[in-house]
Scaffold this active site. Sequence first.
Site, PDB file in Angstrom:
ATOM      1  N   ASP A  10       2.460   8.001  -5.431  1.00  0.00           N
ATOM      2  CA  ASP A  10       1.740   7.640  -4.199  1.00  0.00           C
ATOM      3  C   ASP A  10       0.673   8.704  -3.966  1.00  0.00           C
ATOM      4  O   ASP A  10       0.649   9.745  -4.629  1.00  0.00           O
ATOM      5  CB  ASP A  10       2.741   7.598  -3.030  1.00  0.00           C
ATOM      6  CG  ASP A  10       2.073   7.269  -1.695  1.00  0.00           C
ATOM      7  OD1 ASP A  10       1.146   6.433  -1.686  1.00  0.00           O
ATOM      8  OD2 ASP A  10       2.457   7.849  -0.666  1.00  0.00           O
ATOM      9  N   SER A  11      -0.156   8.461  -2.942  1.00  0.00           N
ATOM     10  CA  SER A  11      -1.156   9.463  -2.569  1.00  0.00           C
ATOM     11  C   SER A  11      -0.488  10.692  -1.937  1.00  0.00           C
ATOM     12  O   SER A  11      -1.138  11.710  -1.760  1.00  0.00           O
ATOM     13  CB  SER A  11      -2.127   8.854  -1.569  1.00  0.00           C
ATOM     14  OG  SER A  11      -1.417   8.494  -0.401  1.00  0.00           O
ATOM     15  N   TYR A  42      -5.884   8.368   0.465  1.00  0.00           N
ATOM     16  CA  TYR A  42      -6.675   7.546  -0.439  1.00  0.00           C
ATOM     17  C   TYR A  42      -7.330   6.387   0.332  1.00  0.00           C
ATOM     18  O   TYR A  42      -8.348   5.863  -0.068  1.00  0.00           O
ATOM     19  CB  TYR A  42      -5.782   6.907  -1.514  1.00  0.00           C
ATOM     20  CG  TYR A  42      -5.319   7.765  -2.660  1.00  0.00           C
ATOM     21  CD1 TYR A  42      -5.395   9.160  -2.646  1.00  0.00           C
ATOM     22  CD2 TYR A  42      -4.781   7.158  -3.795  1.00  0.00           C
ATOM     23  CE1 TYR A  42      -4.948   9.911  -3.717  1.00  0.00           C
ATOM     24  CE2 TYR A  42      -4.329   7.897  -4.879  1.00  0.00           C
ATOM     25  CZ  TYR A  42      -4.410   9.278  -4.839  1.00  0.00           C
ATOM     26  OH  TYR A  42      -3.943  10.009  -5.911  1.00  0.00           O
ATOM     27  N   GLY A  43      -6.664   5.973   1.406  1.00  0.00           N
ATOM     28  CA  GLY A  43      -7.025   4.718   2.073  1.00  0.00           C
ATOM     29  C   GLY A  43      -8.356   4.705   2.801  1.00  0.00           C
ATOM     30  O   GLY A  43      -8.799   3.664   3.274  1.00  0.00           O
ATOM     31  N   CYS A  73       2.316   2.599  -3.382  1.00  0.00           N
ATOM     32  CA  CYS A  73       1.188   2.783  -2.464  1.00  0.00           C
ATOM     33  C   CYS A  73       0.461   1.455  -2.342  1.00  0.00           C
ATOM     34  O   CYS A  73       0.097   0.846  -3.352  1.00  0.00           O
ATOM     35  CB  CYS A  73       0.251   3.846  -3.032  1.00  0.00           C
ATOM     36  SG  CYS A  73      -1.328   3.991  -2.167  1.00  0.00           S
ATOM     37  N   ASN A  74       0.254   1.012  -1.110  1.00  0.00           N
ATOM     38  CA  ASN A  74      -0.431  -0.265  -0.881  1.00  0.00           C
ATOM     39  C   ASN A  74      -1.910  -0.183  -1.237  1.00  0.00           C
ATOM     40  O   ASN A  74      -2.482  -1.129  -1.769  1.00  0.00           O
ATOM     41  CB  ASN A  74      -0.293  -0.670   0.580  1.00  0.00           C
ATOM     42  CG  ASN A  74       1.130  -1.011   0.945  1.00  0.00           C
ATOM     43  OD1 ASN A  74       1.510  -2.162   0.966  1.00  0.00           O
ATOM     44  ND2 ASN A  74       1.956  -0.007   1.212  1.00  0.00           N
ATOM     45  N   THR A  75      -2.522   0.957  -0.939  1.00  0.00           N
ATOM     46  CA  THR A  75      -3.957   1.115  -1.201  1.00  0.00           C
ATOM     47  C   THR A  75      -4.240   0.990  -2.697  1.00  0.00           C
ATOM     48  O   THR A  75      -5.145   0.261  -3.117  1.00  0.00           O
ATOM     49  CB  THR A  75      -4.413   2.502  -0.684  1.00  0.00           C
ATOM     50  OG1 THR A  75      -4.094   2.579   0.696  1.00  0.00           O
ATOM     51  CG2 THR A  75      -5.898   2.711  -0.885  1.00  0.00           C
ATOM     52  N   GLU A 152       1.477  13.145   6.800  1.00  0.00           N
ATOM     53  CA  GLU A 152       1.361  14.273   5.858  1.00  0.00           C
ATOM     54  C   GLU A 152       1.429  15.617   6.587  1.00  0.00           C
ATOM     55  O   GLU A 152       1.802  16.632   6.020  1.00  0.00           O
ATOM     56  CB  GLU A 152       0.034  14.174   5.076  1.00  0.00           C
ATOM     57  CG  GLU A 152      -0.033  13.002   4.109  1.00  0.00           C
ATOM     58  CD  GLU A 152       0.772  13.233   2.820  1.00  0.00           C
ATOM     59  OE1 GLU A 152       0.846  14.370   2.344  1.00  0.00           O
ATOM     60  OE2 GLU A 152       1.351  12.242   2.320  1.00  0.00           O
ATOM     61  N   CYS A 186       1.682   0.158   4.450  1.00  0.00           N
ATOM     62  CA  CYS A 186       1.370   1.462   3.872  1.00  0.00           C
ATOM     63  C   CYS A 186       2.716   2.163   3.757  1.00  0.00           C
ATOM     64  O   CYS A 186       3.510   2.131   4.710  1.00  0.00           O
ATOM     65  CB  CYS A 186       0.440   2.237   4.792  1.00  0.00           C
ATOM     66  SG  CYS A 186       0.257   3.971   4.330  1.00  0.00           S
ATOM     67  N   THR A 187       2.986   2.736   2.600  1.00  0.00           N
ATOM     68  CA  THR A 187       4.326   3.289   2.387  1.00  0.00           C
ATOM     69  C   THR A 187       4.592   4.553   3.224  1.00  0.00           C
ATOM     70  O   THR A 187       5.731   5.010   3.298  1.00  0.00           O
ATOM     71  CB  THR A 187       4.566   3.580   0.888  1.00  0.00           C
ATOM     72  OG1 THR A 187       3.493   4.390   0.396  1.00  0.00           O
ATOM     73  CG2 THR A 187       4.633   2.285   0.100  1.00  0.00           C
ATOM     74  N   HIS A 188       3.556   5.087   3.845  1.00  0.00           N
ATOM     75  CA  HIS A 188       3.774   6.215   4.780  1.00  0.00           C
ATOM     76  C   HIS A 188       4.342   5.721   6.122  1.00  0.00           C
ATOM     77  O   HIS A 188       4.998   6.475   6.830  1.00  0.00           O
ATOM     78  CB  HIS A 188       2.453   6.931   5.091  1.00  0.00           C
ATOM     79  CG  HIS A 188       1.991   7.888   4.031  1.00  0.00           C
ATOM     80  ND1 HIS A 188       1.540   7.472   2.804  1.00  0.00           N
ATOM     81  CD2 HIS A 188       1.902   9.246   4.030  1.00  0.00           C
ATOM     82  CE1 HIS A 188       1.188   8.540   2.085  1.00  0.00           C
ATOM     83  NE2 HIS A 188       1.394   9.624   2.813  1.00  0.00           N
TER      84      HIS A 188
HETATM   85  N1  DGL Z   1       1.011   5.360   1.059  1.00  0.00           N
HETATM   86  C1  DGL Z   1      -0.347   4.898   0.853  1.00  0.00           C
HETATM   87  C2  DGL Z   1      -0.388   3.401   1.063  1.00  0.00           C
HETATM   88  O1  DGL Z   1       0.642   2.754   0.996  1.00  0.00           O
HETATM   89  C3  DGL Z   1      -1.268   5.679   1.719  1.00  0.00           C
HETATM   90  C4  DGL Z   1      -2.667   5.671   1.211  1.00  0.00           C
HETATM   91  C5  DGL Z   1      -3.491   6.796   1.732  1.00  0.00           C
HETATM   92  O2  DGL Z   1      -3.339   7.892   1.205  1.00  0.00           O
HETATM   93  O3  DGL Z   1      -4.327   6.554   2.607  1.00  0.00           O
HETATM   94  O4  DGL Z   1      -1.423   2.808   1.265  1.00  0.00           O
END
Ligand code: DGL
Length: 270
Positions: A10-11, A42-43, A73-75, A152, A186-188
């Site tokens: 993931d990011s 990343y998003g 990660c969804n992005t 984060e 988003c996995t966060h």
């Molecule tokens: N966990 C990432 C997701 O699911 C976060 C992407 C990001 O870093 O913005 O999209």
Amino acid sequence: MDNRPIGVFDSGLGGLTVFKEIADQLPHESLVYFGDSGRAPYGTKSRDTVIKYTLQDIRFLMTHDIKMIVIACNTMSAHSYEFVRRNHDLPIIEVIGAGAVAAVAETRNKKVGIIGTPATVNSGAYQKAINKLDDSIEIYQKACPLFVPLVEEGQEWWENDITYNIAKEYLAPLKQTGVDTLVLGCTHYPLLKNTISKVMGEGVTLVSSAFEVARVVKRIISDKNMQRDPRLTPTYHYYTSDSVEKFEPLCSAILGRTINSAKKVDIEEY
Ligand code: DGL
């Protein structure tokens, strides 16, 4: 039988919500995790940058002789999955299809909200995936760009007043639509679920893809006969592109056990 580990990335920290579910559902499998906290989020970045980062992350995981890649990660799933799939032979699992399945199964009034990074929301990937399963479902989306940096930043931010007020601001338009299901796209975001749930109220079910993704991983491992020998003890390795001192306590909090063997990676070398 295949004793190689599964690579999950993931990011940053968010993918650990998926990692945890995979470790719970597949207790014999070894896992390698990479979180690119040094370059998160990343998003809010362009598609080209997201693809470039995805390929570097995968190149790093490949140095661990992995048997499967989970894009937690969804992005990256929205922007890089097709590209990655065309260029790699390993099984590659993304998270959006799984999240869509969970949302369709959950909604009763056929009004579903999606929250995610600007990149995921603008890609329309959830809308397409959900409407492919059921085109009568109405979709309402909202990007929440501050959520990833808040996660984060550390655990003390996940349920404090500032995060609650930001969530209230972001989620107000979605509340008005009457959605009964909200996809944490988003996995966060599962790490903010208490705050998000407080804002949305009891009548709205929060859906995340982690459980469903782990089920998909389990099914593919079984279909392809790729199980690790259950007599072997599974190994878990953790890597971050940022400070290990910051990563380890947060990783421990998310996984519910002490992690003190994480290593730092210079991801730009890959
Ligand atoms: N966990 C990432 C997701 O699911 C976060 C992407 C990001 O870093 O913005 O999209």
